[in-house]
Write a protein that holds these residues in place. Structure first.
Motif, PDB file in Angstrom:
ATOM      1  N   SER A   1       5.352  12.845  28.552  1.00  0.00           N
ATOM      2  CA  SER A   1       4.876  14.232  28.650  1.00  0.00           C
ATOM      3  C   SER A   1       4.179  14.682  27.375  1.00  0.00           C
ATOM      4  O   SER A   1       3.687  15.817  27.318  1.00  0.00           O
ATOM      5  CB  SER A   1       6.061  15.156  28.947  1.00  0.00           C
ATOM      6  N   ALA A   2       4.116  13.806  26.372  1.00  0.00           N
ATOM      7  CA  ALA A   2       3.362  14.120  25.150  1.00  0.00           C
ATOM      8  C   ALA A   2       1.877  13.829  25.331  1.00  0.00           C
ATOM      9  O   ALA A   2       1.056  14.276  24.517  1.00  0.00           O
ATOM     10  CB  ALA A   2       3.906  13.306  23.971  1.00  0.00           C
ATOM     11  N   LYS A   3       1.516  13.126  26.396  1.00  0.00           N
ATOM     12  CA  LYS A   3       0.118  12.759  26.614  1.00  0.00           C
ATOM     13  C   LYS A   3      -0.724  14.000  26.906  1.00  0.00           C
ATOM     14  O   LYS A   3      -0.394  14.798  27.788  1.00  0.00           O
ATOM     15  CB  LYS A   3       0.003  11.776  27.771  1.00  0.00           C
ATOM     16  N   GLY A   4      -1.796  14.146  26.144  1.00  0.00           N
ATOM     17  CA  GLY A   4      -2.785  15.166  26.436  1.00  0.00           C
ATOM     18  C   GLY A   4      -2.381  16.589  26.124  1.00  0.00           C
ATOM     19  O   GLY A   4      -3.138  17.516  26.425  1.00  0.00           O
ATOM     20  N   ILE A   5      -1.227  16.799  25.497  1.00  0.00           N
ATOM     21  CA  ILE A   5      -0.795  18.184  25.251  1.00  0.00           C
ATOM     22  C   ILE A   5      -1.217  18.678  23.866  1.00  0.00           C
ATOM     23  O   ILE A   5      -1.012  19.842  23.538  1.00  0.00           O
ATOM     24  CB  ILE A   5       0.728  18.351  25.406  1.00  0.00           C
ATOM     25  N   GLY A   6      -1.802  17.783  23.050  1.00  0.00           N
ATOM     26  CA  GLY A   6      -2.185  18.167  21.700  1.00  0.00           C
ATOM     27  C   GLY A   6      -3.422  19.053  21.676  1.00  0.00           C
ATOM     28  O   GLY A   6      -4.203  19.100  22.627  1.00  0.00           O
ATOM     29  N   SER A   7      -3.588  19.731  20.567  1.00  0.00           N
ATOM     30  CA  SER A   7      -4.766  20.572  20.362  1.00  0.00           C
ATOM     31  C   SER A   7      -5.824  19.788  19.602  1.00  0.00           C
ATOM     32  O   SER A   7      -5.522  19.121  18.598  1.00  0.00           O
ATOM     33  CB  SER A   7      -4.389  21.824  19.567  1.00  0.00           C
ATOM     34  N   ALA A   8      -7.073  19.865  20.057  1.00  0.00           N
ATOM     35  CA  ALA A   8      -8.176  19.189  19.366  1.00  0.00           C
ATOM     36  C   ALA A   8      -8.327  19.692  17.940  1.00  0.00           C
ATOM     37  O   ALA A   8      -8.780  18.966  17.056  1.00  0.00           O
ATOM     38  CB  ALA A   8      -9.469  19.382  20.149  1.00  0.00           C
ATOM     39  N   THR A   9      -7.944  20.920  17.702  1.00  0.00           N
ATOM     40  CA  THR A   9      -8.048  21.487  16.354  1.00  0.00           C
ATOM     41  C   THR A   9      -7.288  20.645  15.343  1.00  0.00           C
ATOM     42  O   THR A   9      -7.797  20.320  14.262  1.00  0.00           O
ATOM     43  CB  THR A   9      -7.504  22.931  16.338  1.00  0.00           C
ATOM     44  N   TYR A  10      -6.080  20.229  15.709  1.00  0.00           N
ATOM     45  CA  TYR A  10      -5.255  19.463  14.778  1.00  0.00           C
ATOM     46  C   TYR A  10      -5.583  17.975  14.831  1.00  0.00           C
ATOM     47  O   TYR A  10      -5.443  17.275  13.829  1.00  0.00           O
ATOM     48  CB  TYR A  10      -3.782  19.724  15.062  1.00  0.00           C
TER      49      TYR A  10
ATOM     50  N   GLU B   1       3.189   5.448  29.433  1.00  0.00           N
ATOM     51  CA  GLU B   1       2.264   6.059  30.390  1.00  0.00           C
ATOM     52  C   GLU B   1       2.823   7.330  31.003  1.00  0.00           C
ATOM     53  O   GLU B   1       2.087   8.248  31.359  1.00  0.00           O
ATOM     54  CB  GLU B   1       1.929   5.045  31.482  1.00  0.00           C
ATOM     55  N   ASP B   2       4.161   7.398  31.104  1.00  0.00           N
ATOM     56  CA  ASP B   2       4.788   8.557  31.727  1.00  0.00           C
ATOM     57  C   ASP B   2       5.192   9.626  30.714  1.00  0.00           C
ATOM     58  O   ASP B   2       5.937  10.555  31.052  1.00  0.00           O
ATOM     59  CB  ASP B   2       6.032   8.116  32.513  1.00  0.00           C
TER      60      ASP B   2
ATOM     61  N   ASP C   1       1.682  26.998  23.382  1.00  0.00           N
ATOM     62  CA  ASP C   1       1.340  25.833  24.210  1.00  0.00           C
ATOM     63  C   ASP C   1       2.266  24.635  23.970  1.00  0.00           C
ATOM     64  O   ASP C   1       1.811  23.485  23.856  1.00  0.00           O
ATOM     65  CB  ASP C   1      -0.118  25.414  23.960  1.00  0.00           C
ATOM     66  N   ASN C   2       3.552  24.889  23.913  1.00  0.00           N
ATOM     67  CA  ASN C   2       4.514  23.809  23.769  1.00  0.00           C
ATOM     68  C   ASN C   2       5.058  23.373  25.127  1.00  0.00           C
ATOM     69  O   ASN C   2       5.016  24.128  26.102  1.00  0.00           O
ATOM     70  CB  ASN C   2       5.671  24.249  22.872  1.00  0.00           C
ATOM     71  N   VAL C   3       5.572  22.153  25.176  1.00  0.00           N
ATOM     72  CA  VAL C   3       6.219  21.628  26.377  1.00  0.00           C
ATOM     73  C   VAL C   3       7.683  21.368  26.017  1.00  0.00           C
ATOM     74  O   VAL C   3       7.982  20.757  24.982  1.00  0.00           O
ATOM     75  CB  VAL C   3       5.547  20.324  26.848  1.00  0.00           C
ATOM     76  N   PHE C   4       8.595  21.805  26.872  1.00  0.00           N
ATOM     77  CA  PHE C   4      10.017  21.715  26.569  1.00  0.00           C
ATOM     78  C   PHE C   4      10.733  20.763  27.525  1.00  0.00           C
ATOM     79  O   PHE C   4      10.513  20.786  28.737  1.00  0.00           O
ATOM     80  CB  PHE C   4      10.672  23.104  26.662  1.00  0.00           C
ATOM     81  N   ASN C   5      11.578  19.920  26.939  1.00  0.00           N
ATOM     82  CA  ASN C   5      12.574  19.134  27.673  1.00  0.00           C
ATOM     83  C   ASN C   5      11.990  18.160  28.689  1.00  0.00           C
ATOM     84  O   ASN C   5      12.658  17.771  29.642  1.00  0.00           O
ATOM     85  CB  ASN C   5      13.570  20.081  28.376  1.00  0.00           C
ATOM     86  N   GLU C   6      10.738  17.758  28.490  1.00  0.00           N
ATOM     87  CA  GLU C   6      10.133  16.739  29.338  1.00  0.00           C
ATOM     88  C   GLU C   6      10.252  15.371  28.657  1.00  0.00           C
ATOM     89  O   GLU C   6      10.467  15.270  27.448  1.00  0.00           O
ATOM     90  CB  GLU C   6       8.675  17.080  29.614  1.00  0.00           C
ATOM     91  N   ASN C   7      10.064  14.320  29.424  1.00  0.00           N
ATOM     92  CA  ASN C   7      10.310  12.958  28.955  1.00  0.00           C
ATOM     93  C   ASN C   7       9.231  12.481  27.974  1.00  0.00           C
ATOM     94  O   ASN C   7       8.056  12.408  28.343  1.00  0.00           O
ATOM     95  CB  ASN C   7      10.359  12.010  30.167  1.00  0.00           C
ATOM     96  N   PRO C   8       9.606  12.111  26.730  1.00  0.00           N
ATOM     97  CA  PRO C   8       8.606  11.557  25.814  1.00  0.00           C
ATOM     98  C   PRO C   8       8.257  10.103  26.136  1.00  0.00           C
ATOM     99  O   PRO C   8       7.241   9.591  25.671  1.00  0.00           O
ATOM    100  CB  PRO C   8       9.289  11.653  24.447  1.00  0.00           C
TER     101      PRO C   8
ATOM    102  N   TYR D   1       1.759   8.544  17.558  1.00  0.00           N
ATOM    103  CA  TYR D   1       1.107   7.479  18.322  1.00  0.00           C
ATOM    104  C   TYR D   1       0.291   8.075  19.460  1.00  0.00           C
ATOM    105  O   TYR D   1       0.787   8.913  20.219  1.00  0.00           O
ATOM    106  CB  TYR D   1       2.139   6.527  18.914  1.00  0.00           C
ATOM    107  N   ASN D   2      -0.939   7.638  19.596  1.00  0.00           N
ATOM    108  CA  ASN D   2      -1.759   8.019  20.737  1.00  0.00           C
ATOM    109  C   ASN D   2      -1.578   6.971  21.828  1.00  0.00           C
ATOM    110  O   ASN D   2      -1.681   5.767  21.561  1.00  0.00           O
ATOM    111  CB  ASN D   2      -3.231   8.111  20.330  1.00  0.00           C
ATOM    112  N   PHE D   3      -1.311   7.394  23.046  1.00  0.00           N
ATOM    113  CA  PHE D   3      -1.045   6.424  24.110  1.00  0.00           C
ATOM    114  C   PHE D   3      -2.224   5.497  24.337  1.00  0.00           C
ATOM    115  O   PHE D   3      -2.051   4.313  24.619  1.00  0.00           O
ATOM    116  CB  PHE D   3      -0.688   7.127  25.418  1.00  0.00           C
ATOM    117  N   SER D   4      -3.447   5.989  24.226  1.00  0.00           N
ATOM    118  CA  SER D   4      -4.625   5.160  24.503  1.00  0.00           C
ATOM    119  C   SER D   4      -4.688   3.940  23.606  1.00  0.00           C
ATOM    120  O   SER D   4      -5.359   2.964  23.907  1.00  0.00           O
ATOM    121  CB  SER D   4      -5.893   5.993  24.324  1.00  0.00           C
ATOM    122  N   THR D   5      -3.969   3.963  22.488  1.00  0.00           N
ATOM    123  CA  THR D   5      -3.906   2.808  21.588  1.00  0.00           C
ATOM    124  C   THR D   5      -3.368   1.588  22.312  1.00  0.00           C
ATOM    125  O   THR D   5      -3.717   0.457  22.001  1.00  0.00           O
ATOM    126  CB  THR D   5      -2.994   3.131  20.387  1.00  0.00           C
ATOM    127  N   PHE D   6      -2.489   1.796  23.298  1.00  0.00           N
ATOM    128  CA  PHE D   6      -1.775   0.687  23.918  1.00  0.00           C
ATOM    129  C   PHE D   6      -2.324   0.322  25.286  1.00  0.00           C
ATOM    130  O   PHE D   6      -1.799  -0.542  25.967  1.00  0.00           O
ATOM    131  CB  PHE D   6      -0.294   1.047  24.031  1.00  0.00           C
TER     132      PHE D   6
END
Length: 526
Positions: free
Chosen positions: A486-495, A483-484, A462-469, A519-524
């Motif tokens: 691609s790291a948003k929401g891709i994490g696993s709840a397990t970790y 806000e844009d 479940d990795n994402v490749f070459n998208e904009n961080p 960093y979690n985006f919702s922080t900002f």
């Protein structure tokens, strides 16, 4: 005869022309000097450490060649500043650098005054750990007098340095068990071991270290929240066999001052040096040191941020590093050699080689971390993340060691090069896994082969490749995601359940968004 006449004529013209000039006729200054600025701010210095050299440009805007009768400090020979005017140091003896007479300045010309200081805060009668020292540069006197303010903030500090033989000039070096045979070995590493009463760094005064401050066998160096540690060139900390380093920073309420973090950086406080890599050596967790922890620290401008060696099979991780930032290193942010490192909420950026290198095998577990590299000061040979299981000796003989674990979970591994992670193995045991990460890897020559079969769920899930961080400003090491991203929401709840809060203390669980990275985006969000 013609030649003689021609020479006589030319000589006569030259003599007549020079007799009409008044280049060497200087009139006294009338107090009409102009200055590039009205105050000289010498940036903060530590007590007894010389400042950088600052300059003041002085202009004569008139059409007359002038002479300035005197240039001096208001505090006279007792001033803690010193001047150099266009290469001249003024009167000799006690007034050298303090007092100048008859300084000539041509019409519509300028001169440079260079100012430095070295201040012993104890001579100022200061009751606090810092003191604002001021003086004035006086030009002329009486009705023609003009002045420029000079200001410096002086900080007191605890200085740790090796002894030096006054006769031979030889500096003390460290001796400790290098080869693990139980017998101390002499080294060429300048420094000394900390005494028992030096093993706790508080936030009362900054610490300035010359050479390597050693933590001896069985000892623990503790750095309390808010401690500030500054290193001279080629200096650092070395933690030896059976010794430990505990950096106990805490979450700060002000992300500008980072009042509760432990900050480790160079000893030059001027803004010019704020982001210059390679100003000091490293935090060296030597083979045999154990139970090292770093929490809420900022490590910057080193050669190697943290060098961790050995102990990969110890019952506990050799290094646990959490909620920590490492920036602007000339070589590696973290360099591991056959070691064990656990990292959470770790941010590394701007390294001359790799931001994180796990070499010669080892054990690495990295969760919710941002391993980026936007180095742009020179050519970079290695990616942001380097993992291998071998070393080469001087004869190019390969020695391998098992990579027992290299797990990267809910991480961002990115940068301004491609690819930004490399996996190199020569031995039989090479275990790695990337789970729910944002990765930069777009190399058709490697992709799909060997260690880069991204469809193999034994190694990639479940990795994402070459998208904009969408980092805030990675070239300034501002690594929050936007806000844009691609790291948003891709994490696993397990970790995320293992690392409940992000590096700024915001809850990942409450936000309902498990973003990759530290960093979690919702922080900002407003």
């Amino acid at each position: 005869m013609k030649r003689l006449l021609s020479f006589s004529l030319c000589f006569g013209i030259l003599l007549f022309w020079s007799s009409c000039r008044n280049d060497f006729e200087f009139t006294p200054s009338k107090g009409n000097l102009e200055f590039a600025q009205d105050t000289i701010y010498l940036d903060t210095v530590f007590t007894n450490i010389g400042s950088s050299t600052y300059n003041l440009k002085v202009y004569n805007r008139s059409d007359d060649d002038i002479v300035i009768p005197t240039i001096q400090f208001e505090n006279g020979v007792n001033s803690l500043y010193r001047m150099n005017i266009d290469g001249n140091t003024g009167l000799e003896d006690a007034q050298e650098g303090k007092f100048f007479e008859d300084v000539e300045l041509l019409a519509n010309d300028s001169l440079f005054i260079f100012i430095e200081t070295t201040i012993d805060i104890s001579t100022l009668g200061a009751l606090e750990n810092q003191f604002l020292y001021t003086d004035k540069i006086l030009f002329d006197s009486g009705n023609n007098q003009q002045d420029i303010d000079v200001v410096t903030l002086v900080k007191d500090a605890v200085f740790i340095y090796p002894s030096k033989d006054d006769t031979t000039g030889i500096v003390e070096t460290l001796s400790f068990d290098v080869d693990g045979d139980g017998t101390p070995d002499e080294t060429t590493l300048e420094g000394r071991f900390l005494t028992d009463d030096e093993l706790t760094f508080t936030n009362e005064k900054p610490y300035v270290i010359y050479g390597y401050a050693g933590v001896g066998s069985g000892k623990t160096l503790t750095m309390e929240a808010g401690a500030r540690v500054h290193f001279h060139a080629d200096s650092g900390i070395i933690v030896t066999d059976n010794a430990s380093l505990q950096i106990n920073g805490a979450l700060s309420t002000d992300q500008e001052t980072l009042e509760n973090e432990v900050i480790l950086e160079g000893d030059r406080l001027e803004p010019l040096y704020e982001d210059i890599p390679g100003q000091w050596g490293t935090i060296w967790l030597y083979n045999g040191s154990e139970n090292n922890t770093i929490n809420y620290a900022t490590i910057k401008n080193a050669t190697i941020g943290v060098l961790s060696e050995g102990n990969q099979n110890a019952p506990t991780d050799k290094l646990t590093i959490t909620n920590t930032q490492i920036y602007n290193v000339s070589s590696f942010g973290i360099l591991g050699r056959a070691t064990s490192i656990r990292a959470e909420n770790l941010v590394i950026n701007n390294a001359g080689q790799s931001s994180f290198a796990g070499t010669y095998g080892g054990k690495y577990n990295v969760t919710h971390s941002t391993i980026a590299n936007y180095w742009n000061s020179s050519f970079r040979e290695y990616p942001a993340l380097l993992i291998n299981d071998y070393i080469l000796d001087e004869n190019n003989t390969i020695f391998t060691n098992d990579l027992t674990e290299a797990n990267f979970n809910n991480c961002i591994i990115y940068g301004n090069d491609n690819p930004e992670f490399i996996l190199e193995n020569e031995g039989d045991v090479f275990n790695y896994k990337f789970t729910n990460c944002l990765l930069r890897f777009n190399d058709n020559n490697l992709q799909g082969n060997g260690n880069y079969n991204f469809d193999d769920t034994a190694f990639y899930i479940d990795n994402v490749f070459n998208e904009n961080p969408d980092f805030e400003d990675p070239y300034e090491s501002l690594m929050k995601i936007g806000e844009d991203s691609s790291a948003k929401g891709i994490g696993s709840a397990t970790y995320s359940n293992l690392v409940l809060n992000d590096i700024l203390g915001a809850s990942r669980i409450d936000s309902g968004s498990f973003d990759a990275g530290a960093y979690n985006f919702s922080t900002f969000e407003d």
